[in-house]
Design an enzyme around this catalytic site. Structure first.
Site, mmCIF file in Angstrom:
data_model
loop_
_atom_site.group_PDB
_atom_site.id
_atom_site.type_symbol
_atom_site.label_atom_id
_atom_site.label_comp_id
_atom_site.label_asym_id
_atom_site.label_seq_id
_atom_site.Cartn_x
_atom_site.Cartn_y
_atom_site.Cartn_z
ATOM 1 C CD GLU A 53 -1.401 -2.305 2.094
ATOM 2 O OE1 GLU A 53 -2.203 -2.938 2.788
ATOM 3 O OE2 GLU A 53 -0.171 -2.593 2.025
ATOM 4 C CB ALA A 163 16.919 -44.521 -7.044
ATOM 5 C CG ASP A 201 20.883 -38.487 -5.014
ATOM 6 O OD1 ASP A 201 21.362 -39.504 -5.541
ATOM 7 O OD2 ASP A 201 19.660 -38.327 -4.825
ATOM 8 C CG LEU A 205 19.769 -29.588 -1.088
ATOM 9 C CD1 LEU A 205 19.364 -29.824 0.364
ATOM 10 C CD2 LEU A 205 18.744 -30.169 -2.038
ATOM 11 C CD GLU A 296 14.210 -30.898 -4.196
ATOM 12 O OE1 GLU A 296 15.372 -31.351 -4.140
ATOM 13 O OE2 GLU A 296 13.820 -30.163 -5.113
#
Length: 369
Positions: A53, A163, A201, A205, A296
Site C-alpha cells: 500500500e 532410483a 546424491d 540444494l 525433496e
C-alpha cells in the site's frame, strides 16, 4: 469461483511478482484507481521495506486523494518494522479500500478493516478472495498454526520409483524439469532432505536458475538422526545457510565437524522411532520465519511427513520410464495405507507437461478428515 475485478487481478499479478522475497511477511499487491484510471501500484518489499500500500501510495502521490485502493490482503493496523498501512491510507485521503481476504495475523484480523471504517473510508472485502488465498497459502497457514506450509516434491518413474535398485537416481526426470525446479527455488524459504539423499546424491540444494546462483537462496535443511553426512558434503559448502537437524544419537565429534563448516546443528529429542521429530522440527522452522518449506526426499523422509499428515501440497513429476525392480526405492515410503480406503487422495489437481515429463500438483485430502 467469482472472477476478480480488473484492478484486483492486476494487484494479484503484483503479489506474485513479490512471491518468495517477503517472508516472514505476506506477498501483497496493491493498485490505486481514480476515475477509472490506475494512478499507482506496488508490491511488498523485502522485510524492513515498505508494504504494498505504501509503495502504491508513493507512486500515486496527490492522485491518491479520493481514489479507490485495491489490495490483496487486509491492510495492517499495527506497528512492526514499518508503520501501519492503515495510517498511510487514512493520511492519503483515499475514499475506498477493497481488499481480497482478511489478514489472519492476530495483530490485524479485522482491526485494519475497523480502523479504516472508523476514519470514514468505505471498505469492501472478498474481491479476488480465492486467488489471493492461494497466493498467500503459506502465510495463512503459518499465521494460523505457527508451522510452515509443506510442499512435497519428487520425481518418479511410471512405476513409482525414484532410483534404480542400485540406488542410482541420475536422472529420473528430464532437463525441463530440472530447469523448472531451479526456477522455483528462489521462491522457497527452506528446502529439506534426509541424510540418505545427501550421502547418495550429494546435492547442493541451491537455487540456480539458468545455471546461475540466484541472489536469494532457501535455507538448506538436512535431517540426520544419527550423524551420517560427511563434513565434505556439497550441502555444507557455499554462502547459502544450512541447518542440520539431529538427535542425541549423533556423536559430539560429528556435530563439531559439521559446525566447523559454518552450518548450524540443531539437536532435538528423538521420537519413538529414534528419528528427528518432524513436528517439533517444523515448529522450530516456523519460529524462524520459514513460511514455505519444500521437502525433496528421500522416500523415507517423505513417508514420515505423509504418515503424520504434515503435507499441505504435492508436486509430483512423473517420468516416462519404468525401473521394474522390486527393491528399487519408492517415492513415498513410511507406514502408508493398509487399505485403499486409507490412501491419500489429492484434490484441486492440475496437470501440465515439462518436456516429456508430467507434473501433477494437488492438495491432500486426508481419510476421515
Amino acid at each position: 469461483m467469482t472472477e476478480p475485478s480488473g484492478p484486483m487481478r492486476r494487484a494479484l499479478e503484483l503479489a506474485r511478482e513479490a512471491f518468495g522475497t517477503t517472508s516472514p511477511n505476506p506477498s501483497v499487491g496493491c493498485v490505486i484507481v481514480r476515475e477509472g484510471v490506475a494512478v499507482g501500484e506496488g508490491y511488498t518489499q523485502p522485510p524492513g521495506g515498505p508494504h504494498a500500500e505504501v509503495v502504491a501510495l508513493s507512486a500515486a502521490g496527490d492522485a491518491a486523494r479520493g481514489a479507490t485502493v485495491y489490495v490483496t490482503l487486509e491492510p495492517c493496523s499495527h506497528q512492526g518494522r514499518t508503520p501501519p498501512c492503515t495510517d498511510a491510507l487514512i493520511a492519503a485521503g483515499v475514499s475506498e479500500v477493497v481488499y481480497a481476504i482478511e489478514d489472519r495475523d492476530t495483530r490485524v484480523a479485522g482491526s485494519g478493516h475497523a480502523a479504516l471504517k472508523a476514519a470514514g473510508i468505505e471498505v469492501e472485502s472478498g474481491d479476488g478472495a480465492e486467488e489471493s488465498a492461494r497466493v498467500l497459502e503459506a502465510y495463512i497457514k503459518h499465521r494460523r498454526t505457527g508451522l510452515p506450509f509443506v510442499v512435497v516434491k519428487y520425481a518418479a518413474t511410471l512405476d513409482g520409483r525414484i532410483a534404480a535398485s542400485s540406488g542410482d537416481s541420475r536422472w529420473v526426470s528430464g532437463p525441463q524439469t530440472l530447469a523448472w525446479a531451479h526456477s522455483n527455488r528462489p521462491n522457497l524459504d527452506a528446502i529439506l532432505v534426509g541424510a540418505s539423499t545427501v550421502v547418495v546424491d550429494d546435492p547442493q540444494l541451491t537455487a540456480r536458475p539458468d545455471g546461475v546462483e540466484s541472489e536469494r537462496q532457501p535455507l538448506r535443511v538436512v535431517l540426520d538422526s544419527t550423524g551420517r553426512i560427511p563434513a565434505t558434503a556439497k550441502v555444507l559448502v557455499g554462502s547459502s545457510k544450512t541447518l542440520v537437524v539431529t538427535t542425541g544419537r549423533s556423536s559430539a565429534d560429528w556435530r563439531s565437524a559439521i559446525e566447523a563448516t559454518d552450518a548450524e546443528v540443531l539437536v532435538l529429542d528423538a521420537d519413538e522411532d529414534g528419528r528427528v521429530p518432524i513436528r517439533t522440527m517444523l515448529q522450530e522452522l516456523g519460529r524462524r520465519g520459514v513460511l514455505l518449506l519444500l521437502v525433496e526426499g528421500g522416500g523415507v523422509v517423505i513417508g514420515s511427513f505423509f504418515d503424520q499428515r504434515l503435507v499441505d501440497k504435492v508436486t509430483a513429476v512423473i517420468a516416462p520410464m519404468i525401473v521394474g525392480a522390486a527393491d528399487a526405492p519408492a517415492a513415498v515410503a513410511g507406514k502408508g495405507a493398509a487399505y485403499m480406503r486409507d490412501a491419500v487422495r489429492l484434490h484441486d489437481v492440475e496437470v501440465e507437461r515439462l518436456g516429456e515429463d508430467i507434473l501433477v500438483t494437488g492438495y491432500p485430502a486426508w481419510p476421515g478428515s
